[in-house]
Motif scaffolding. Sequence first.
Motif, short mmCIF file in Angstrom:
data_model
loop_
_atom_site.label_atom_id
_atom_site.label_comp_id
_atom_site.label_asym_id
_atom_site.label_seq_id
_atom_site.Cartn_x
_atom_site.Cartn_y
_atom_site.Cartn_z
N LYS A 197 0.35 0.62 7.43
CA LYS A 197 1.27 1.71 7.13
C LYS A 197 1.29 2.76 8.24
N VAL A 225 10.85 8.38 1.69
CA VAL A 225 10.19 7.19 1.13
C VAL A 225 9.54 7.62 -0.18
N ARG A 227 8.91 6.26 -4.64
CA ARG A 227 9.35 5.53 -5.83
C ARG A 227 10.60 6.22 -6.36
N LYS A 232 10.59 13.00 -7.68
CA LYS A 232 10.76 12.93 -6.22
C LYS A 232 12.13 13.46 -5.81
N GLY A 256 12.46 2.92 -1.34
CA GLY A 256 11.55 2.97 -2.48
C GLY A 256 11.16 1.57 -2.91
N GLY A 257 10.20 1.51 -3.79
CA GLY A 257 9.73 0.21 -4.26
C GLY A 257 10.65 -0.36 -5.32
N ILE A 295 7.90 0.30 6.24
CA ILE A 295 7.89 1.75 5.97
C ILE A 295 7.38 2.50 7.20
N GLU A 312 4.40 17.18 -7.30
CA GLU A 312 3.74 16.19 -6.43
C GLU A 312 2.24 16.40 -6.47
N GLY A 315 1.08 13.57 -2.37
CA GLY A 315 2.22 13.15 -1.54
C GLY A 315 1.74 12.54 -0.23
N LEU A 316 1.18 11.33 -0.35
CA LEU A 316 0.68 10.65 0.87
C LEU A 316 1.79 10.43 1.89
N THR A 317 3.01 10.25 1.40
CA THR A 317 4.14 10.00 2.32
C THR A 317 4.30 11.15 3.31
N GLU A 320 1.73 10.64 5.98
CA GLU A 320 2.13 9.43 6.72
C GLU A 320 3.19 9.77 7.77
N1 UDP Z 1 5.14 3.52 -0.97
C1 UDP Z 1 5.35 2.20 -0.64
N2 UDP Z 1 6.54 1.63 -0.99
C2 UDP Z 1 7.51 2.33 -1.62
C3 UDP Z 1 7.28 3.68 -1.95
C4 UDP Z 1 6.07 4.25 -1.62
O1 UDP Z 1 4.49 1.54 -0.04
O2 UDP Z 1 8.55 1.77 -1.88
C5 UDP Z 1 3.86 4.10 -0.60
C6 UDP Z 1 3.96 5.31 0.29
O3 UDP Z 1 4.07 4.94 1.65
C7 UDP Z 1 2.65 6.02 -0.05
C8 UDP Z 1 2.46 5.69 -1.53
O4 UDP Z 1 3.22 4.51 -1.77
O5 UDP Z 1 1.58 5.47 0.68
C9 UDP Z 1 2.98 6.78 -2.44
O6 UDP Z 1 2.06 7.79 -2.50
P1 UDP Z 1 2.48 9.29 -2.77
O7 UDP Z 1 1.22 10.07 -2.90
O8 UDP Z 1 3.47 9.74 -1.75
O9 UDP Z 1 3.31 9.25 -4.14
P2 UDP Z 1 3.03 8.59 -5.60
O10 UDP Z 1 3.88 7.35 -5.63
O11 UDP Z 1 1.57 8.32 -5.68
O12 UDP Z 1 3.54 9.63 -6.55
#
Ligand code: UDP
Length: 417
Positions: A197, A225, A227, A232, A256-257, A295, A312, A315-317, A320
């Motif tokens: 990542k 980026v 979910r 969000k 997003g996922g 990503i 939040e 907020g790892l994003t 990142e």
């Molecule tokens: N992420 C991912 N794919 C997606 C959306 C998010 O891999 O489609 C990752 C993003 O890069 C981050 C983590 O999931 O490493 C999300 O962590 P964050 O603390 O931002 O938010 P959370 O989803 O835990 O609320």
Amino acid sequence: MELLDAYAKVAGREVVEHLHQLSEPLKGMKVVHVNSTREGGGVAELLRKIVPMMEALGLDVKWEVIQGTNRFFQCTKGFHNSLQGKTVVLPESAIEEYERINGENAEQLRDTLREADFVFIHDPQPAALIRYIEDRKGKWIWRCHIDCSRPYRPVWKYLKGIVAGYDASIFSLAEFAQPLPHPQYIIAPSIDPLSEKNMDLPQEEIDHVFDEFNLKRELPLILQVSRFDRFKDPLGVIQAFREARKMVPLQLVLAGGGATDDPEGDIVLEEVRRAANGDPDIHILVLPPDAHRTINALQRAADIVLQKSIKEGFGLTVSEAMWKGKPVIGGDTGGIRLQVIDHYTGFRVKTPEGAALRIRYLLHAEEKRLEMGERARRFVKENFLVTRHLREYLALMIALFHGLKDRIDLNSPDESS
Ligand code: UDP
């Protein structure tokens, strides 16, 4: 290459030197981490790095995973939701199952847990192990990764009864800490600079996202980026994009996922698609869960990254993107406040209009944008890399090992005065 050498390259040699110094008095000590899954989720992700790094520093580390039943995990999911503020009524039978499974796992792990100098128990699932290991030798630490700033009280009351037996607890942010009869430590989450990542990528791989997702090379790229979750604020992002585009040509990627086990994800994704209304410069990407390199490449390809959350945890994003030298326009909430220092590493905003204003400003002032991005990268390097996380774990272990005598406790009045 030795694991820690690889980190010295990205985080700095002095940072790794410091880890060696801190671990000196802990060498050979037995450390056990316990959680409830080897794969999936942030906790496992983090342990996969922290455990080998601690080993490389000369500690004797084990990572144990408890086994449970469906009913057990339903109960602990209820704990999770209620710590995050949801009203969850857990029947007596669910609590019984929770305790029974912890008892069973304690039997399996008895020798390891009894002999350990330090036991880190992650989140509520294995928290009750402590009740079944009476003759503990070491220090037990409860590591909470959940936002429990406003827990649902009846459930927290039960868990607090268990957690109170620990020697210390760790929360991710000061707002999440709870009244407990032992020292609490605040240790923020971190990103791993060497993971897929976040690692450096060849320029071709970054450029490739333009072809892969049909993006225009000549238009500035705004990215969020996350979910598909209302907290969000993806609709706010679209609104900000439209507002900013009145003055400057732009394109937006919302990545997003896929909607996996989250029924709301589908609904929110549908709302987002409706709001985008077929706009050819709004790209909604539904990526598989292992699309880490994609990503990474998108974050590097973007000119500005948004994380316009309304709520939040951390907020790892945000870290990142900052690690990749991008200024982040983030919602003025929770953990984003720790990372985005307003006007310095990015901008904090409350409304889509505010976000639009900042987008326009950053696109006009290229020098400022690059400068801010550079400061953002440095800020993450100093504060949010896994090496800092590890350093704080080591410091905590030393503090607990030596007792509280040499610690300045900001909460209790100074007895000598
Ligand atoms: N992420 C991912 N794919 C997606 C959306 C998010 O891999 O489609 C990752 C993003 O890069 C981050 C983590 O999931 O490493 C999300 O962590 P964050 O603390 O931002 O938010 P959370 O989803 O835990 O609320």
